[in-house]
Design a protein around this motif. Sequence first.
Motif, short mmCIF file in Angstrom:
data_model
loop_
_atom_site.label_atom_id
_atom_site.label_comp_id
_atom_site.label_asym_id
_atom_site.label_seq_id
_atom_site.Cartn_x
_atom_site.Cartn_y
_atom_site.Cartn_z
N MET A 81 52.62 26.39 1.24
CA MET A 81 51.45 25.90 0.53
C MET A 81 50.71 27.04 -0.15
SD MET A 81 51.10 22.74 0.56
CE MET A 81 52.44 21.71 1.09
N PHE A 85 49.86 28.58 -4.78
CA PHE A 85 48.68 28.95 -5.55
C PHE A 85 48.45 30.44 -5.72
CE2 PHE A 85 47.96 24.67 -4.37
CZ PHE A 85 47.31 24.13 -5.44
N LEU B 55 45.41 19.25 -9.84
CA LEU B 55 46.04 20.54 -9.56
C LEU B 55 46.08 21.42 -10.80
CD1 LEU B 55 48.91 19.20 -7.31
CD2 LEU B 55 47.11 20.76 -6.57
N LEU B 69 46.25 26.38 -13.90
CA LEU B 69 46.16 26.02 -12.49
C LEU B 69 44.69 25.83 -12.14
CD1 LEU B 69 48.32 25.77 -10.37
CD2 LEU B 69 47.93 28.13 -9.73
N VAL B 73 40.92 23.90 -6.33
CA VAL B 73 41.41 22.88 -5.42
C VAL B 73 42.25 23.50 -4.31
CG1 VAL B 73 43.69 22.16 -6.25
CG2 VAL B 73 42.02 20.44 -5.60
N PHE B 74 42.48 24.78 -4.42
CA PHE B 74 43.34 25.45 -3.44
C PHE B 74 42.85 25.27 -2.02
CE2 PHE B 74 43.81 29.30 -0.83
CZ PHE B 74 45.14 29.13 -0.50
N VAL B 77 43.65 21.86 -0.66
CA VAL B 77 45.06 21.68 -0.32
C VAL B 77 45.40 22.45 0.96
CG1 VAL B 77 47.43 22.10 -1.06
CG2 VAL B 77 45.74 21.28 -2.70
#
Lengths: 88, 88
Positions: A81, A85, B55, B69, B73-74, B77
């Motif tokens: 995960m 990012f 995302l 990107l 929102v990282f 998640v």
Amino acid sequence: MQQQIVFKALSDPTRRRILHLLKRQSMSAGDIAEHFDIAKASLSHHFSILKQADLVRTERQGQRIIYSLNLSVFEDVASLMFDLFSGS
Amino acid sequence: MQQQIVFKALSDPTRRRILHLLKRQSMSAGDIAEHFDIAKASLSHHFSILKQADLVRTERQGQRIIYSLNLSVFEDVASLMFDLFSGS
DNA sequence: TAGATATTTAGAGATTAGTCTAAATATCTA
DNA sequence: TAGATATTTAGACTAATCTCTAAATATCTA
């Protein structure tokens, strides 16, 4: 670790609910089934997908098969995960 | 955050590759398309799913639409994932 | 305004996924 | 060994997903 298999396994809400249940305690297939409205055969199908992804482990206890969360895979999933990012 | 939408978005390898590309730099739809062997229309479909999941973000620059990107929102998640194995 | 470029939308086709019922397998116990 | 219980496997059905081509929309430039 098979990345795609893990992501696919996590993409279904029923399977995530199963993982959530197992977080509290290991349970037999039947015990898990009591928390759902779908046929046991359908759940068995979900179990096999979770096992393929190595997210759960099994142990037979007599007639029952006990499912438990495979915590050792946590780090792998977390880094999967994370990798989405940041980092490489 | 719509948990299911995010997991579904992440479950496709093409979409994860798109995210991976955007980690390095924002790119137009066409630039992204050069990295894939599938039709632009198919990629557009993937873009829309990534957008739904929040995302990626878009910004029009003339004829082009720049995808980037959504780093904000990282954290969400990450905690989704974390929650699968530990905590509540 | 026309034509060119960039992207998305619409609709169709093929594959994958989730569900069911019925049957098979494995284990326990009387 | 029979029958009961627990679980999985097999096969079928439906819905969702991914892909494609063709057409539509938006923007730029001559």
